[in-house]
Design a protein around this motif. Structure first.
Motif, PDB file in Angstrom:
ATOM      1  N   GLY A 393       0.576  -1.164   0.074  1.00  0.00           N
ATOM      2  CA  GLY A 393      -0.028  -0.092   0.022  1.00  0.00           C
ATOM      3  C   GLY A 393       0.911   1.160  -0.150  1.00  0.00           C
ATOM      4  N   ILE A 394       0.160   2.325  -0.309  1.00  0.00           N
ATOM      5  CA  ILE A 394       0.733   3.617  -0.407  1.00  0.00           C
ATOM      6  C   ILE A 394       0.171   4.455   0.677  1.00  0.00           C
ATOM      7  CG2 ILE A 394       1.393   5.830  -1.679  1.00  0.00           C
ATOM      8  CD1 ILE A 394       1.337   3.995  -4.150  1.00  0.00           C
ATOM      9  N   ASN A 395       0.814   5.260   1.465  1.00  0.00           N
ATOM     10  CA  ASN A 395       0.255   6.094   2.419  1.00  0.00           C
ATOM     11  C   ASN A 395       0.966   7.386   2.401  1.00  0.00           C
ATOM     12  OD1 ASN A 395      -2.004   4.609   4.064  1.00  0.00           O
ATOM     13  ND2 ASN A 395       0.039   2.923   3.936  1.00  0.00           N
ATOM     14  N   CYS A 396       0.239   8.618   2.117  1.00  0.00           N
ATOM     15  CA  CYS A 396       1.065   9.809   2.210  1.00  0.00           C
ATOM     16  C   CYS A 396       0.248  10.744   3.062  1.00  0.00           C
ATOM     17  CB  CYS A 396       0.952  10.401   0.635  1.00  0.00           C
ATOM     18  SG  CYS A 396       1.549   9.209  -0.485  1.00  0.00           S
ATOM     19  N   THR A 397       0.943  11.845   3.498  1.00  0.00           N
ATOM     20  CA  THR A 397       0.278  12.826   4.525  1.00  0.00           C
ATOM     21  C   THR A 397       0.912  14.115   4.227  1.00  0.00           C
ATOM     22  OG1 THR A 397      -0.013  11.205   6.294  1.00  0.00           O
ATOM     23  CG2 THR A 397      -0.163  13.370   6.850  1.00  0.00           C
ATOM     24  N   TRP A 398      -0.054  15.156   4.026  1.00  0.00           N
ATOM     25  CA  TRP A 398       0.468  16.410   3.707  1.00  0.00           C
ATOM     26  C   TRP A 398       0.021  17.316   4.840  1.00  0.00           C
ATOM     27  CZ3 TRP A 398      -1.422  13.469  -0.343  1.00  0.00           C
ATOM     28  CH2 TRP A 398      -0.286  13.296  -1.307  1.00  0.00           C
ATOM     29  N   ASN A 399       0.684  18.004   5.490  1.00  0.00           N
ATOM     30  CA  ASN A 399       0.197  18.864   6.411  1.00  0.00           C
ATOM     31  C   ASN A 399       0.350  20.331   6.080  1.00  0.00           C
ATOM     32  OD1 ASN A 399      -0.017  17.013   8.955  1.00  0.00           O
ATOM     33  ND2 ASN A 399       2.108  16.546   8.204  1.00  0.00           N
ATOM     34  N   LEU A 400      -0.708  21.075   6.259  1.00  0.00           N
ATOM     35  CA  LEU A 400      -0.760  22.287   5.767  1.00  0.00           C
ATOM     36  C   LEU A 400      -0.704  23.387   7.062  1.00  0.00           C
ATOM     37  CD1 LEU A 400      -1.360  24.613   3.701  1.00  0.00           C
ATOM     38  CD2 LEU A 400      -3.703  24.349   3.505  1.00  0.00           C
ATOM     39  N   LYS A 401      -0.044  24.405   6.847  1.00  0.00           N
ATOM     40  CA  LYS A 401       0.181  25.248   8.236  1.00  0.00           C
ATOM     41  C   LYS A 401       0.345  26.656   7.606  1.00  0.00           C
ATOM     42  CE  LYS A 401       3.301  22.041  10.802  1.00  0.00           C
ATOM     43  NZ  LYS A 401       4.463  21.765  11.402  1.00  0.00           N
ATOM     44  N   LEU A 402      -0.871  27.270   8.186  1.00  0.00           N
ATOM     45  CA  LEU A 402      -0.939  28.864   7.932  1.00  0.00           C
ATOM     46  C   LEU A 402      -0.973  29.645   8.919  1.00  0.00           C
ATOM     47  CD1 LEU A 402      -4.260  28.168   5.787  1.00  0.00           C
ATOM     48  CD2 LEU A 402      -1.924  28.362   4.852  1.00  0.00           C
ATOM     49  N   GLU A 403      -0.845  30.921   8.827  1.00  0.00           N
ATOM     50  CA  GLU A 403      -0.698  31.942  10.031  1.00  0.00           C
ATOM     51  C   GLU A 403      -1.932  31.650  10.922  1.00  0.00           C
ATOM     52  OE1 GLU A 403       0.468  35.791   8.843  1.00  0.00           O
ATOM     53  OE2 GLU A 403       1.981  34.905   7.331  1.00  0.00           O
ATOM     54  N   GLU A 404      -1.931  32.284  12.012  1.00  0.00           N
ATOM     55  CA  GLU A 404      -3.085  32.248  12.829  1.00  0.00           C
ATOM     56  C   GLU A 404      -4.242  33.255  12.287  1.00  0.00           C
ATOM     57  OE1 GLU A 404      -2.092  33.219  16.817  1.00  0.00           O
ATOM     58  OE2 GLU A 404      -0.856  31.503  17.165  1.00  0.00           O
ATOM     59  N   HIS A 405      -5.488  32.684  12.699  1.00  0.00           N
ATOM     60  CA  HIS A 405      -6.525  33.515  12.071  1.00  0.00           C
ATOM     61  C   HIS A 405      -6.812  33.387  10.832  1.00  0.00           C
ATOM     62  CE1 HIS A 405      -6.601  35.199  16.228  1.00  0.00           C
ATOM     63  NE2 HIS A 405      -5.137  35.769  15.870  1.00  0.00           N
ATOM     64  N   PHE A 406      -6.123  32.246  10.168  1.00  0.00           N
ATOM     65  CA  PHE A 406      -6.379  32.341   8.747  1.00  0.00           C
ATOM     66  C   PHE A 406      -6.921  30.672   8.672  1.00  0.00           C
ATOM     67  CE2 PHE A 406      -3.752  35.663   8.352  1.00  0.00           C
ATOM     68  CZ  PHE A 406      -4.163  36.341   6.979  1.00  0.00           C
ATOM     69  N   ARG A 407      -7.824  30.570   7.719  1.00  0.00           N
ATOM     70  CA  ARG A 407      -8.263  29.158   7.181  1.00  0.00           C
ATOM     71  C   ARG A 407      -7.789  28.831   5.853  1.00  0.00           C
ATOM     72  NH1 ARG A 407     -14.608  28.970   9.158  1.00  0.00           N
ATOM     73  NH2 ARG A 407     -14.214  26.930   8.396  1.00  0.00           N
ATOM     74  N   ALA A 408      -7.653  27.450   5.368  1.00  0.00           N
ATOM     75  CA  ALA A 408      -7.245  27.205   4.317  1.00  0.00           C
ATOM     76  C   ALA A 408      -8.495  26.589   3.229  1.00  0.00           C
ATOM     77  CB  ALA A 408      -6.500  25.924   4.453  1.00  0.00           C
ATOM     78  N   LYS A 409      -8.424  27.190   2.048  1.00  0.00           N
ATOM     79  CA  LYS A 409      -9.531  26.870   1.177  1.00  0.00           C
ATOM     80  C   LYS A 409      -8.902  25.828   0.113  1.00  0.00           C
ATOM     81  CE  LYS A 409     -12.651  28.412  -2.500  1.00  0.00           C
ATOM     82  NZ  LYS A 409     -13.245  29.473  -3.352  1.00  0.00           N
ATOM     83  N   LEU A 410      -9.510  24.567   0.127  1.00  0.00           N
ATOM     84  CA  LEU A 410      -8.724  23.630  -0.878  1.00  0.00           C
ATOM     85  C   LEU A 410      -9.626  23.384  -2.113  1.00  0.00           C
ATOM     86  CD1 LEU A 410      -7.515  20.898   1.757  1.00  0.00           C
ATOM     87  CD2 LEU A 410      -6.446  22.777   0.779  1.00  0.00           C
ATOM     88  N   ILE A 411      -9.053  23.658  -3.227  1.00  0.00           N
ATOM     89  CA  ILE A 411      -9.732  23.311  -4.607  1.00  0.00           C
ATOM     90  C   ILE A 411      -9.229  22.005  -5.125  1.00  0.00           C
ATOM     91  CG2 ILE A 411     -10.382  24.118  -6.772  1.00  0.00           C
ATOM     92  CD1 ILE A 411     -10.048  26.735  -5.496  1.00  0.00           C
TER      93      ILE A 411
END
Length: 487
Positions: A393-411
């Motif tokens: 199997g293949i297992n991948c993990t991406w950790n997205l880190k932004l500045e505080e008081h921001f949220r991430a929009k994923l497309i």
């Protein structure tokens, strides 16, 4: 009876004169026919004589006309001969003077190669003979030059002498070699006139340029000289800035990973001017992927905005993009894994920037490793295709880190995983998981918002061959988020 015989005897002489008269008549008739035949012969001879006299008179008349002086000492026949010679000369000039062009251009600017709009291409070809050595990773080495120069000469002679492409060809070169037997990477430069839409579509299309090169390589003599596999030829459009850097060697750094880990503490290049894009061409050992850890130190930060991109080949193309993000002056650390043994890292400063604040650590990891740490105000990442014939199997993990008081929009774009399109716990063998929500199968473009300033994206697959997906992300202020989900 006697009297009768006597009377008969008297009658007989009476018929003799008759035969005599008939002979005389026949002779007279023969004489008349002979005289008529002689008369007809005389008549035909007279007719021929008249025709001959007429021809002679016509010839004398024409001769007088042709010999008539038109002006000065030029006679009519001289003028006619001059006209014929002039026509033949003009036809010859037209036939031998016309040079066919693909667009039937009426005029080719002789200074086109100097003043024309430049168009660049980069490509690769596999050399069937020889094996890769570390010296081939250094453009200044003698072995590099001995292999690159014949290929460069072959490209220049091919395109400069091409009837259709010679007008527009400017230059070519070989900028690097990579492992895989030996793969040569080259660039091409052409010049375009003002009206170049049709030329780009047809004459200078990738299909035409590659077909010309492949056909040339199929020639036995050329193939022995260059030992190039014609089927391995690739080509694509490149930017002027990238190719100019490859030509001059400025802002380009070649790295060959000969150990499992290599760190470059400062990315300030001696041969690169300030605010210029930097290109790092990295290659590792076969059978490994490359992990790049990119970081900056806020204490020395003088960059206001820089775009960092990584590609899974030395062609900075959208389809080869692994990750791309924009970073301001804040300190950051980004980790990315590129499947394959070739990596291109580009730094594009959009304002005043000194890249000495950046450092990169390259690690060689197993081929199935993927994932990383994502930073920046916006960016993108992709899941490359894997061949997983001998692994569970293949297992991948991406950790997205932004500045505080921001949220991430994923497309999510080009979302193509195995299985039917589903969401939730029914996705088991091949899926992506975002904040505990799973997606599998193929989906049209959709988007998600994170619950906070950090987000974890997981990918799992038990399939023999994986497909992939592309994700764009951007930082959004919490007050600007209208809804928590948008899929």
């Amino acid at each position: 009876p006697g009297a009768r015989m006597a009377g008969l005897g008297e009658l007989i002489p009476l018929h003799e004169p008759v035969h005599g008269d008939r002979g005389q008549t026949g002779q007279a008739t023969h004489n008349l026919l002979e005289q008529g035949t002689q008369g007809a012969g005389v008549t035909r001879q007279q007719g021929r004589n008249r025709q001959l006299r007429s021809l002679i008179q016509q010839y004398i008349c024409n001769r007088d006309i042709y010999n008539k002086i038109v002006f000065w000492r030029c006679k009519v026949w001289m003028c006619l001969l001059a006209v014929v010679v002039l026509i033949i000369t003009l036809l010859s000039a037209v036939i031998f003077g016309i040079r066919a062009t693909p667009l039937d251009d009426e005029f080719i600017d002789p200074n086109l190669k100097i003043h024309g709009a430049p168009r660049y291409y980069i490509g690769s070809m596999r050399l069937s003979g020889g094996s890769f050595t570390p010296e081939l990773a250094t453009p200044q080495s003698r072995i590099f030059s001995s292999l690159a120069n014949p290929l460069k000469t072959m490209l220049q002679q091919l395109y400069s002498k091409s009837p259709a492409l010679g007008y527009y060809f400017v230059d070519s070169g070989v900028f690097s070699f990579s492992n895989g037997s030996i793969i040569a990477h080259y660039w091409l430069q052409f010049a375009l006139p003002k009206e170049a839409e049709l030329m780009i579509r047809y004459t200078l299309s990738i299909e035409v340029l590659t077909s010309v090169l492949r056909q040339h390589l199929h020639t036995a003599g050329v193939r022995r000289l260059a030992e190039v596999d014609p089927s391995s030829v690739t080509l694509q459009v490149a930017t002027e800035e990238y190719v100019q850097s490859l030509k001059t060697g400025q802002c380009v750094f070649h790295i060959l990973l000969q150990s499992r880990k290599q760190t470059l503490d400062s990315l300030g290049l001696v041969n690169c001017s300030r605010n210029s894009s930097n290109y790092w061409l990295v290659q590792g050992m076969s059978g490994y992927s490359i992990k790049a850890d990119i970081s900056s130190t806020a204490a020395r930060s003088v960059c206001t905005d820089v775009e960092v991109a990584t590609y899974s080949s030395w062609f900075p193309d959208i389809e080869q993009t692994v990750s791309k993000f924009s970073q301001s002056s804040h300190a950051f650390t980004s980790e990315l894994v590129v499947s394959g043994s070739v990596l291109l890292v580009t730094f594009n400063p959009r304002a005043g920037c000194e890249l000495s604040q950046y450092s990169i650590t390259f690690l060689q990891v197993p081929e199935t490793d993927c994932g990383g740490v994502l930073v920046g105000t916006n960016g993108s990442f992709v899941l490359p295709s894997f061949s997983n014939d001998h692994l569970e199997g293949i297992n991948c993990t991406w950790n997205l880190k932004l500045e505080e008081h921001f949220r991430a929009k994923l497309i999510f774009k080009d979302f193509r995983l195995d299985g039917s399109p589903k969401t939730g716990v029914s996705c088991v063998t091949d899926y992506i998981e975002v904040d505990g929500l799973r997606f599998c199968g193929e989906h049209p473009q959709f988007c998600l918002y994170s619950n906070g300033s950090s987000l974890q994206i997981k990918y799992h697959s038990n399939q023999t061959h994986t497909k992939g997906f592309t994700v764009d992300y951007m930082a959004t202020a919490e007050n600007d988020v209208a809804e928590s989900r948008c899929y």
